[in-house]
Design a protein around this motif. Sequence first.
Motif, PDB file in Angstrom:
ATOM      1  N   ALA A 196       0.827  -1.201   0.000  1.00 24.39           N
ATOM      2  CA  ALA A 196       0.000   0.000   0.000  1.00 24.39           C
ATOM      3  C   ALA A 196       0.867   1.260   0.000  1.00 24.39           C
ATOM      4  CB  ALA A 196      -0.930  -0.011   1.206  1.00 24.39           C
ATOM      5  N   GLN A 226       0.946   3.999  -3.096  1.00 18.93           N
ATOM      6  CA  GLN A 226       0.563   5.383  -2.836  1.00 18.93           C
ATOM      7  C   GLN A 226       1.700   6.369  -3.089  1.00 18.93           C
ATOM      8  OE1 GLN A 226      -0.923   4.641   1.111  1.00 18.93           O
ATOM      9  NE2 GLN A 226      -3.044   4.442   0.414  1.00 18.93           N
ATOM     10  N   TRP A 273      -0.584   8.327 -10.104  1.00 18.78           N
ATOM     11  CA  TRP A 273      -1.889   7.770 -10.427  1.00 18.78           C
ATOM     12  C   TRP A 273      -2.406   8.320 -11.753  1.00 18.78           C
ATOM     13  CZ3 TRP A 273      -4.204   3.957  -7.659  1.00 18.78           C
ATOM     14  CH2 TRP A 273      -3.770   3.739  -6.346  1.00 18.78           C
ATOM     15  N   ARG A 279     -12.320   6.279 -10.741  1.00 19.70           N
ATOM     16  CA  ARG A 279     -11.386   5.747  -9.757  1.00 19.70           C
ATOM     17  C   ARG A 279      -9.965   5.937 -10.273  1.00 19.70           C
ATOM     18  NH1 ARG A 279     -13.349   1.742 -12.871  1.00 19.70           N
ATOM     19  NH2 ARG A 279     -11.843   0.270 -13.769  1.00 19.70           N
ATOM     20  N   THR A 325      -6.133   4.837 -11.097  1.00 23.45           N
ATOM     21  CA  THR A 325      -5.533   3.579 -11.521  1.00 23.45           C
ATOM     22  C   THR A 325      -4.035   3.749 -11.767  1.00 23.45           C
ATOM     23  OG1 THR A 325      -5.967   4.000 -13.873  1.00 23.45           O
ATOM     24  CG2 THR A 325      -7.673   2.809 -12.641  1.00 23.45           C
ATOM     25  N   ASN A 351      -6.122  -0.530  -8.823  1.00 23.60           N
ATOM     26  CA  ASN A 351      -7.326   0.291  -8.734  1.00 23.60           C
ATOM     27  C   ASN A 351      -7.493   0.799  -7.311  1.00 23.60           C
ATOM     28  OD1 ASN A 351      -8.947   0.151 -11.371  1.00 23.60           O
ATOM     29  ND2 ASN A 351      -8.490  -2.002 -11.021  1.00 23.60           N
ATOM     30  N   GLU A 352      -7.871   2.056  -7.178  1.00 24.56           N
ATOM     31  CA  GLU A 352      -8.158   2.636  -5.866  1.00 24.56           C
ATOM     32  C   GLU A 352      -9.662   2.891  -5.772  1.00 24.56           C
ATOM     33  OE1 GLU A 352      -6.218   6.303  -3.530  1.00 24.56           O
ATOM     34  OE2 GLU A 352      -7.720   6.899  -5.023  1.00 24.56           O
ATOM     35  N   TYR A 353     -10.296   2.295  -4.770  1.00 24.82           N
ATOM     36  CA  TYR A 353     -11.732   2.451  -4.559  1.00 24.82           C
ATOM     37  C   TYR A 353     -11.985   3.202  -3.263  1.00 24.82           C
ATOM     38  CZ  TYR A 353     -12.341  -1.168  -8.148  1.00 24.82           C
ATOM     39  OH  TYR A 353     -12.324  -1.894  -9.321  1.00 24.82           O
ATOM     40  N   GLN A 354     -12.477   4.433  -3.376  1.00 22.09           N
ATOM     41  CA  GLN A 354     -12.946   5.170  -2.220  1.00 22.09           C
ATOM     42  C   GLN A 354     -14.363   4.695  -1.880  1.00 22.09           C
ATOM     43  OE1 GLN A 354     -11.224   7.265  -0.427  1.00 22.09           O
ATOM     44  NE2 GLN A 354      -9.464   7.734  -1.746  1.00 22.09           N
ATOM     45  N   LEU A 359     -11.315   2.841   2.324  1.00 18.86           N
ATOM     46  CA  LEU A 359     -10.412   2.818   1.176  1.00 18.86           C
ATOM     47  C   LEU A 359      -9.950   1.394   0.883  1.00 18.86           C
ATOM     48  CD1 LEU A 359      -8.556   4.252  -0.903  1.00 18.86           C
ATOM     49  CD2 LEU A 359      -6.859   4.445   0.934  1.00 18.86           C
ATOM     50  N   ILE A 387      -7.616  -0.862  -2.109  1.00 25.46           N
ATOM     51  CA  ILE A 387      -6.750  -0.898  -3.291  1.00 25.46           C
ATOM     52  C   ILE A 387      -6.685  -2.342  -3.769  1.00 25.46           C
ATOM     53  CG2 ILE A 387      -4.394  -0.588  -4.149  1.00 25.46           C
ATOM     54  CD1 ILE A 387      -4.077   1.694  -2.143  1.00 25.46           C
TER      55      ILE A 387
END
Length: 267
Positions: free
Chosen positions: A39, A43, A47, A53, A55, A121-124, A211, A213
């Motif tokens: 992670a 980060q 991005w 989203r 990526t 993929n980042e999902y809020q 959050l 990922i």
Amino acid sequence: MPGLTPPPLTMAGGRDAVMPPGLTIEDDFITEAEEEALAREVQSRKWCTTLARRTQHYGFRFNYNTIVADPDGADRGGEAAQTADAAADSKDDIPRSLAFDTLNEASRVEGRPRYNQLTVNEYQPGMGISAHCETHSCFEEGFCSISLLSGIAMRFERPPSKDYPEATSVSIWLPRRSRVVFCGEVRLVWKHGIAKRKTDLVDGVVIPRSLRISLTYREVKSARGCSCADPVLCDYQNPGSVQLPTGRLGTAKPDWWREKRPTKREQ
């Protein structure tokens, strides 16, 4: 597919749900320390913000408008990560720091080479992804995905076909630090997606989303094409099955489809 027993229509969030054939979920596939390191590394990198989203793409960048994996579009990591992994950030390799030795070995489908494409993929909370099938013409059969920082309820849908006239769906919880592997039927004839909401109902318990990922590993084919036995979701044999941002592939075919797809006489 002939000879397979279709699972019943199920709407369960937990592991007691009947899973689609070919789907495997492994709890605690990575350790807490590995999760934290992955992670942190993700980060620190650059991005892509072209979608709702965020990526990152490594090895090949998947073009969502043409369903083509482009080796020249692979992301280059952020400056903080480039120094340590400059040699691994080429268009041909998944960065070492995003694929520990255990992942390189264990995340691949048995009998297949090492994966050569990674999508992050980042999902809020509140974000999701439409139900889809990994592109038949672009990717080999097996692929896997690892969940970082939180779990998620993933929905699986099998559309009607000549063998199964009724649609089937099931929602399954993917725990934090788990790996989900797609092979066979679930890879070729099922869609998977994530609903846009801020909570999931798992075995009667409401779980707020946080959050998440995901790291999705695939193998890009050396040449486009597919000869699967059930073309319901096959972009190569049934291009109308693919929904592009600008319309269905059947009515908005990219150049590669017109140029590369064999004619009936050639088949």
